[in-house]
Write a protein that holds these residues in place. Structure first.
Motif, PDB file in Angstrom:
ATOM      1  N   PRO A   1       0.814  -1.225   0.000  1.00 32.88           N
ATOM      2  CA  PRO A   1       0.000   0.000   0.000  1.00 32.88           C
ATOM      3  C   PRO A   1       0.845   1.270   0.000  1.00 32.88           C
ATOM      4  O   PRO A   1       0.461   2.272  -0.616  1.00 32.88           O
ATOM      5  CB  PRO A   1      -0.821  -0.115   1.290  1.00 32.88           C
ATOM      6  CG  PRO A   1      -0.812  -1.564   1.639  1.00 32.88           C
ATOM      7  CD  PRO A   1       0.512  -2.075   1.166  1.00 32.88           C
ATOM      8  N   SER A   2       1.983   1.233   0.677  1.00 28.14           N
ATOM      9  CA  SER A   2       2.855   2.409   0.718  1.00 28.14           C
ATOM     10  C   SER A   2       3.418   2.720  -0.663  1.00 28.14           C
ATOM     11  O   SER A   2       3.441   3.879  -1.096  1.00 28.14           O
ATOM     12  CB  SER A   2       3.997   2.184   1.710  1.00 28.14           C
ATOM     13  OG  SER A   2       3.505   1.873   2.991  1.00 28.14           O
ATOM     14  N   LEU A   3       3.871   1.685  -1.376  1.00 30.79           N
ATOM     15  CA  LEU A   3       4.409   1.895  -2.712  1.00 30.79           C
ATOM     16  C   LEU A   3       3.334   2.388  -3.673  1.00 30.79           C
ATOM     17  O   LEU A   3       3.585   3.271  -4.502  1.00 30.79           O
ATOM     18  CB  LEU A   3       5.015   0.592  -3.244  1.00 30.79           C
ATOM     19  CG  LEU A   3       6.469   0.310  -2.888  1.00 30.79           C
ATOM     20  CD1 LEU A   3       6.890  -1.046  -3.413  1.00 30.79           C
ATOM     21  CD2 LEU A   3       7.380   1.396  -3.450  1.00 30.79           C
ATOM     22  N   ALA A   4       2.143   1.813  -3.581  1.00 29.63           N
ATOM     23  CA  ALA A   4       1.053   2.256  -4.456  1.00 29.63           C
ATOM     24  C   ALA A   4       0.717   3.722  -4.187  1.00 29.63           C
ATOM     25  O   ALA A   4       0.469   4.495  -5.131  1.00 29.63           O
ATOM     26  CB  ALA A   4      -0.171   1.371  -4.252  1.00 29.63           C
ATOM     27  N   THR A   5       0.723   4.116  -2.929  1.00 26.88           N
ATOM     28  CA  THR A   5       0.446   5.514  -2.586  1.00 26.88           C
ATOM     29  C   THR A   5       1.510   6.436  -3.158  1.00 26.88           C
ATOM     30  O   THR A   5       1.206   7.497  -3.722  1.00 26.88           O
ATOM     31  CB  THR A   5       0.370   5.678  -1.058  1.00 26.88           C
ATOM     32  OG1 THR A   5      -0.651   4.812  -0.546  1.00 26.88           O
ATOM     33  CG2 THR A   5       0.062   7.112  -0.676  1.00 26.88           C
ATOM     34  N   LEU A   6       2.771   6.056  -3.027  1.00 27.84           N
ATOM     35  CA  LEU A   6       3.866   6.871  -3.558  1.00 27.84           C
ATOM     36  C   LEU A   6       3.833   6.935  -5.082  1.00 27.84           C
ATOM     37  O   LEU A   6       4.039   7.994  -5.672  1.00 27.84           O
ATOM     38  CB  LEU A   6       5.207   6.308  -3.085  1.00 27.84           C
ATOM     39  CG  LEU A   6       5.539   6.517  -1.602  1.00 27.84           C
ATOM     40  CD1 LEU A   6       6.671   5.602  -1.171  1.00 27.84           C
ATOM     41  CD2 LEU A   6       5.915   7.976  -1.351  1.00 27.84           C
ATOM     42  N   ALA A   7       3.571   5.804  -5.714  1.00 26.25           N
ATOM     43  CA  ALA A   7       3.573   5.755  -7.178  1.00 26.25           C
ATOM     44  C   ALA A   7       2.461   6.603  -7.772  1.00 26.25           C
ATOM     45  O   ALA A   7       2.608   7.146  -8.871  1.00 26.25           O
ATOM     46  CB  ALA A   7       3.436   4.309  -7.650  1.00 26.25           C
ATOM     47  N   MET A   8       1.335   6.723  -7.064  1.00 26.34           N
ATOM     48  CA  MET A   8       0.197   7.492  -7.578  1.00 26.34           C
ATOM     49  C   MET A   8       0.129   8.899  -6.985  1.00 26.34           C
ATOM     50  O   MET A   8      -0.809   9.642  -7.255  1.00 26.34           O
ATOM     51  CB  MET A   8      -1.105   6.744  -7.263  1.00 26.34           C
ATOM     52  CG  MET A   8      -1.186   5.334  -7.823  1.00 26.34           C
ATOM     53  SD  MET A   8      -1.091   5.252  -9.613  1.00 26.34           S
ATOM     54  CE  MET A   8      -2.650   6.006 -10.064  1.00 26.34           C
ATOM     55  N   SER A   9       1.141   9.283  -6.198  1.00 25.40           N
ATOM     56  CA  SER A   9       1.058  10.540  -5.454  1.00 25.40           C
ATOM     57  C   SER A   9       1.038  11.766  -6.351  1.00 25.40           C
ATOM     58  O   SER A   9       0.441  12.787  -6.008  1.00 25.40           O
ATOM     59  CB  SER A   9       2.234  10.637  -4.463  1.00 25.40           C
ATOM     60  OG  SER A   9       3.475  10.596  -5.162  1.00 25.40           O
ATOM     61  N   ALA A  10       1.701  11.693  -7.498  1.00 30.05           N
ATOM     62  CA  ALA A  10       1.772  12.858  -8.379  1.00 30.05           C
ATOM     63  C   ALA A  10       0.872  12.724  -9.606  1.00 30.05           C
ATOM     64  O   ALA A  10       0.940  13.550 -10.510  1.00 30.05           O
ATOM     65  CB  ALA A  10       3.224  13.074  -8.840  1.00 30.05           C
ATOM     66  N   ALA A  11       0.037  11.689  -9.632  1.00 34.22           N
ATOM     67  CA  ALA A  11      -0.811  11.457 -10.805  1.00 34.22           C
ATOM     68  C   ALA A  11      -2.020  12.384 -10.782  1.00 34.22           C
ATOM     69  O   ALA A  11      -2.751  12.441  -9.797  1.00 34.22           O
ATOM     70  CB  ALA A  11      -1.272   9.998 -10.841  1.00 34.22           C
ATOM     71  N   THR A  12      -2.235  13.101 -11.876  1.00 33.98           N
ATOM     72  CA  THR A  12      -3.433  13.915 -12.026  1.00 33.98           C
ATOM     73  C   THR A  12      -4.582  13.026 -12.483  1.00 33.98           C
ATOM     74  O   THR A  12      -4.363  11.912 -12.953  1.00 33.98           O
ATOM     75  CB  THR A  12      -3.194  15.010 -13.070  1.00 33.98           C
ATOM     76  OG1 THR A  12      -2.963  14.393 -14.345  1.00 33.98           O
ATOM     77  CG2 THR A  12      -1.982  15.858 -12.698  1.00 33.98           C
ATOM     78  N   PRO A  13      -5.827  13.489 -12.368  1.00 34.03           N
ATOM     79  CA  PRO A  13      -6.944  12.682 -12.878  1.00 34.03           C
ATOM     80  C   PRO A  13      -6.778  12.311 -14.346  1.00 34.03           C
ATOM     81  O   PRO A  13      -7.200  11.238 -14.768  1.00 34.03           O
ATOM     82  CB  PRO A  13      -8.157  13.598 -12.656  1.00 34.03           C
ATOM     83  CG  PRO A  13      -7.768  14.461 -11.499  1.00 34.03           C
ATOM     84  CD  PRO A  13      -6.300  14.693 -11.649  1.00 34.03           C
ATOM     85  N   GLN A  14      -6.142  13.178 -15.136  1.00 34.25           N
ATOM     86  CA  GLN A  14      -5.956  12.892 -16.557  1.00 34.25           C
ATOM     87  C   GLN A  14      -4.906  11.818 -16.796  1.00 34.25           C
ATOM     88  O   GLN A  14      -4.925  11.145 -17.828  1.00 34.25           O
ATOM     89  CB  GLN A  14      -5.548  14.180 -17.310  1.00 34.25           C
ATOM     90  CG  GLN A  14      -6.629  15.249 -17.360  1.00 34.25           C
ATOM     91  CD  GLN A  14      -6.784  15.987 -16.043  1.00 34.25           C
ATOM     92  OE1 GLN A  14      -5.847  16.031 -15.222  1.00 34.25           O
ATOM     93  NE2 GLN A  14      -7.959  16.556 -15.809  1.00 34.25           N
ATOM     94  N   ASP A  15      -3.977  11.666 -15.856  1.00 38.12           N
ATOM     95  CA  ASP A  15      -2.876  10.714 -16.038  1.00 38.12           C
ATOM     96  C   ASP A  15      -2.955   9.521 -15.093  1.00 38.12           C
ATOM     97  O   ASP A  15      -2.036   8.701 -15.054  1.00 38.12           O
ATOM     98  CB  ASP A  15      -1.519  11.414 -15.818  1.00 38.12           C
ATOM     99  CG  ASP A  15      -1.213  12.437 -16.893  1.00 38.12           C
ATOM    100  OD1 ASP A  15      -1.732  12.269 -18.022  1.00 38.12           O
ATOM    101  OD2 ASP A  15      -0.487  13.395 -16.609  1.00 38.12           O
ATOM    102  N   SER A  16      -4.025   9.392 -14.312  1.00 44.57           N
ATOM    103  CA  SER A  16      -4.077   8.319 -13.320  1.00 44.57           C
ATOM    104  C   SER A  16      -4.121   6.947 -13.970  1.00 44.57           C
ATOM    105  O   SER A  16      -3.588   5.975 -13.436  1.00 44.57           O
ATOM    106  CB  SER A  16      -5.285   8.508 -12.396  1.00 44.57           C
ATOM    107  OG  SER A  16      -6.498   8.454 -13.127  1.00 44.57           O
ATOM    108  N   GLY A  17      -4.746   6.851 -15.141  1.00 44.47           N
ATOM    109  CA  GLY A  17      -4.798   5.565 -15.835  1.00 44.47           C
ATOM    110  C   GLY A  17      -3.427   5.106 -16.285  1.00 44.47           C
ATOM    111  O   GLY A  17      -3.054   3.945 -16.111  1.00 44.47           O
ATOM    112  N   ILE A  18      -2.650   6.022 -16.854  1.00 47.50           N
ATOM    113  CA  ILE A  18      -1.319   5.649 -17.331  1.00 47.50           C
ATOM    114  C   ILE A  18      -0.400   5.343 -16.149  1.00 47.50           C
ATOM    115  O   ILE A  18       0.441   4.429 -16.218  1.00 47.50           O
ATOM    116  CB  ILE A  18      -0.724   6.758 -18.226  1.00 47.50           C
ATOM    117  CG1 ILE A  18       0.496   6.234 -18.979  1.00 47.50           C
ATOM    118  CG2 ILE A  18      -0.369   7.990 -17.445  1.00 47.50           C
ATOM    119  CD1 ILE A  18       0.199   5.155 -19.955  1.00 47.50           C
TER     120      ILE A  18
END
Length: 464
Positions: free
Chosen positions: A357-374
């Protein structure tokens, strides 16, 4: 269901071989035919979710996966099963690529997002472990066909519930990212990379086959990166990697999964070939890991991440995984499950329940709604690449070391155990490297924001 399908087949392979007449080399493709499209299409499917809507992509993937599962179950010859497994891998990639992106957009608040990612991590890890238990039980009590048939009711119910529960979204539009050339380059590169790795068990790492296909995959990947730097609507915007946390978390995850996959695959072999466990007891033997992961991911990890930040939770998690694999690296040929295996499984489960869960949180921390899929597709892609490389490298080293020990006159049990010990130790070293990188590269988002929040009071005190 999708993650479970990657492991549920393993214990049924001997039955499938007897029933359909697979050769020894062809049997490996029952697994590989699923892994190659799965690993190759994750990135593309994640971007498609951003463009046309993640709900639409998710339900489409479920439909493809469920239909292909039924075709796998009714297969009467090797060609039909392999073709159906390939389509099943496509459906799995389409479904998985957008899942984490949906979690991020559905739960924008950090506390709620941490809880949702904890559930996501639990489902992923539990699926892999439950596959071993379910595969053995279904194969022994009914037949191998039912390891595929069981997906049909799950897939149908999941698709119906997703249609009702998830809000409709249109995405940013195909005109914002239809980089066809980039899509062909990255999909070809990833599929060729996974194919090259999984075939090393047949050709070896230094063979002309491995080197030539590996070079071709690298050339395609470099061409893709060059294309993304210049394309007006890139498939993978390179801005995603500007964040130190995002790029670091991706690489750390690949190392962690590579080490952990050695446990999931080789510990099963140790329990069966050395300790003499059958399929059902093997699944039960691994089950404490799922229990530990579940208890951490669902309750404690989200609270710890919200309180201390993901980096502070990740570090002890990786340390526990390292210790668990190192403990498995000392299992004896005449070992006992309670004395030698269980003490290693508990820190592995707790560590993974904290780290994932920590890695997933870090990996998605800077993702915008437009880029969350990628970003979701990239996160899952790194997981698949780490799994493929970890399995290929560690299983090859274990086999080579076992053969060398047999040549020196060791007993079968001792030789097998020696090979497994070596693989576990190397897996421990991979996770130790991930721990070192986490300590030096990553910053917790909460910590990173604290100075900005404190800047105003400091300035006021200075003015006084």
């Amino acid at each position: 269901m999708v993650i479970l399908d990657g492991t549920i087949v393993n214990v049924a392979l001997p039955s499938i071989q007897r029933d359909l007449g697979f050769s020894s080399s062809g049997l490996a493709w029952v697994v590989n035919a699923y892994l190659v499209p799965f690993g190759g299409l994750l990135l593309l499917c994640g971007r498609v979710g951003d463009l046309i809507g993640r709900k639409r992509v998710f339900i489409t993937g479920l439909s493809v996966f469920t239909t292909a599962s039924l075709l796998c179950g009714v297969s009467q010859d090797p060609a039909m099963l392999l073709a159906s497994r390939f389509v099943q891998g496509i459906g799995g990639a389409v479904t998985s690529a957008v899942t984490l992106g949906m979690v991020v957009t559905l739960f924008p608040q950090p506390k709620e997002r941490a809880k949702a990612i904890g559930v996501y991590s639990f489902v992923q890890s539990a699926g892999g472990s439950m596959g071993l238990l379910a595969g053995g039980a279904l194969t022994q009590t009914i037949s191998w066909h039912w390891i595929f048939f069981v997906n049909a009711p799950i897939g149908i119910v999941a698709a119906l519930l997703a249609g009702r529960a998830l809000a409709s979204e249109h995405g940013v539009g195909l005109d914002k990212g239809t980089d066809v050339v980039g899509a062909l380059l990255v999909t070809s590169a990833l599929m060729l990379s996974v194919y090259t790795v999984v075939e090393t068990t047949n050709y070896g790492w230094t063979s002309a086959h491995t080197l030539s296909f590996g070079a071709a995959a690298l050339a395609l990947l470099l061409a893709f990166v060059a294309r993304q730097a210049k394309a007006p609507h890139p498939l993978l915007p390179l801005r995603v990697f500007r964040s130190r946390n995002v790029s670091g978390a991706m690489g750390i995850q690949a190392l962690m999964v590579a080490g952990m996959f050695s446990f999931q695959f080789l510990c099963v072999l140790y329990l069966q070939k050395v300790l003499g466990f059958d399929e059902i007891h093997t699944g039960l033997g691994i089950f404490p890991v799922s229990v530990a992961i579940g208890s951490l991911s669902l309750r404690l990890s989200p609270k710890l991440i919200a309180r201390f930040g993901p980096r502070a939770v990740l570090l002890p998690g990786l340390a526990l995984i390292t210790a668990g694999l190192a403990t498995l690296g000392r299992v004896p040929a005449g070992g006992s499950y309670v004395v030698d295996v269980l003490p290693a499984l508990l820190p592995l489960g707790v560590g993974f329940g904290l780290a994932m869960p920590s890695l997933a949180t870090l990996a998605m921390s800077a993702a915008t709604p437009q880029d969350s899929g990628i970003a979701s597709g990239m996160f899952n892609t790194m997981q698949q690449i780490g799994s493929a490389f970890g399995l290929a490298v560690l299983s090859t080293l274990a086999t080579s070391h076992t053969d060398a020990l047999l040549g020196n006159g060791a007993s079968t049990a001792s030789a097998l155990t020696g090979g497994y010990q070596l693989a576990f130790r190397i897996g421990s070293c991979l996770v130790a490297v991930a721990l070192l990188l986490s300590a030096t590269l990553l910053r917790s988002p909460a910590t990173a924001q604290r100075p900005a929040a404190e800047e105003k009071p400091v300035a006021q005190n200075a003015a006084r």
